[in-house]
Enzyme design. Sequence first.
Site, mmCIF file in Angstrom:
data_model
loop_
_atom_site.group_PDB
_atom_site.id
_atom_site.type_symbol
_atom_site.label_atom_id
_atom_site.label_comp_id
_atom_site.label_asym_id
_atom_site.label_seq_id
_atom_site.Cartn_x
_atom_site.Cartn_y
_atom_site.Cartn_z
ATOM 1 C CB CYS A 7 -0.948 0.006 1.197
ATOM 2 S SG CYS A 7 -0.124 -0.066 2.793
ATOM 3 C CD GLU A 29 -3.100 -2.092 -1.374
ATOM 4 O OE1 GLU A 29 -2.938 -3.040 -0.596
ATOM 5 O OE2 GLU A 29 -3.472 -0.952 -1.020
#
Length: 361
Positions: free
Chosen positions: A319, A353
């Site tokens: 992330c 992401e």
Amino acid sequence: MSNSALDPTPYAAQLAAKKARLQDLLAPFAAPEPAVFDSPAEHYRLRAEFRLWREDGGRHYAMFEGDKHTPVLIEQFPIASQRINALMPQLKAAWQGSEVLSHKLFQVEFLTTLKGDALITLCYHRPIDAAWQAEAEQLAAQLGVSLIGRSRGKRIVVGRDYVEEELTVAGRAFRYRQPEGAFTQPNGVVCEKMLNWAFDALGERDDDLLELYCGNGNFTLPLSTRVRRVLATEISKTSVNAALANIEDNGIGNIELVRLSAEELTQALNEVRPFRRLAGIDLKSYEFGSVFVDPPRAGMDPDTCELTRRFDNILYISCNPETLAANIAQLHDSHRIVRCALFDQFPWTHHMESGVLLQRR
């Protein structure tokens, strides 16, 4: 967020900019061009949290930009799921009509799923009691949701303290309990794309998989169908309990789950010290060919990163592309990137992401 902000033209430009940023970060490692998985432009976020702001004699949903004294009052929230948007005015009408529900209510949290399940948490600056529970039970039935009330030292659950999700990977539906307060992917549509990408990237294998930071088993369940056995680790008790329930609910029998941090598992595999939580698990019986990691924003610490070097295949979901690049820099002398992807979990923000598959040189 105005409706004009959701125009698809600037969204496409933002997504292209994210792709270019990821490519720049991975360019030193000769990464292939990333596959790009976009998001719906609206109604993609399955959770939302609002503070309440008193104005004109009532309480209103609010968010803040910059300081905590200049609220943005909200009636609808286009990036949130349609279920959340439908519930917002119904819930507001309920607290406006009830002193018991509204008194010192300061925060509301919504948790929903693609399947349509919903859980609402109401947070108070006062003790909640039986009178609150009685009205909450009526409200939960009226809205078709579960409700949780929180005040200092008190938590009352009306219904369940989790929602149920269903995600399909390679044609198979997997069921997930997602508890209140535990981490879950906020964008369900993109999460399903991530799961399918990881499933394909890992491939069919005849050895074992080590998974670090497994959470509620989001990736664990589908990836377990690609390998002989999985040893998965997670430190959060809430997530561990959810993962164990999810493993049982889906009838999967080749996963062992231990409540250890990635750092503790590194110590166990290096035989630095024993852990009672590993009692009954024979680490030496595993034939690990791959490791899957989905770490927090800080990425893997150097020791855990060195641990992953032992494996022929490192499947990494991140992330934070900056810490991903830093971890790859540590591994680049022994592993190369063979696949990479961008998953737009967070449209209209700079966050992204990403995923990479690294293989031993």
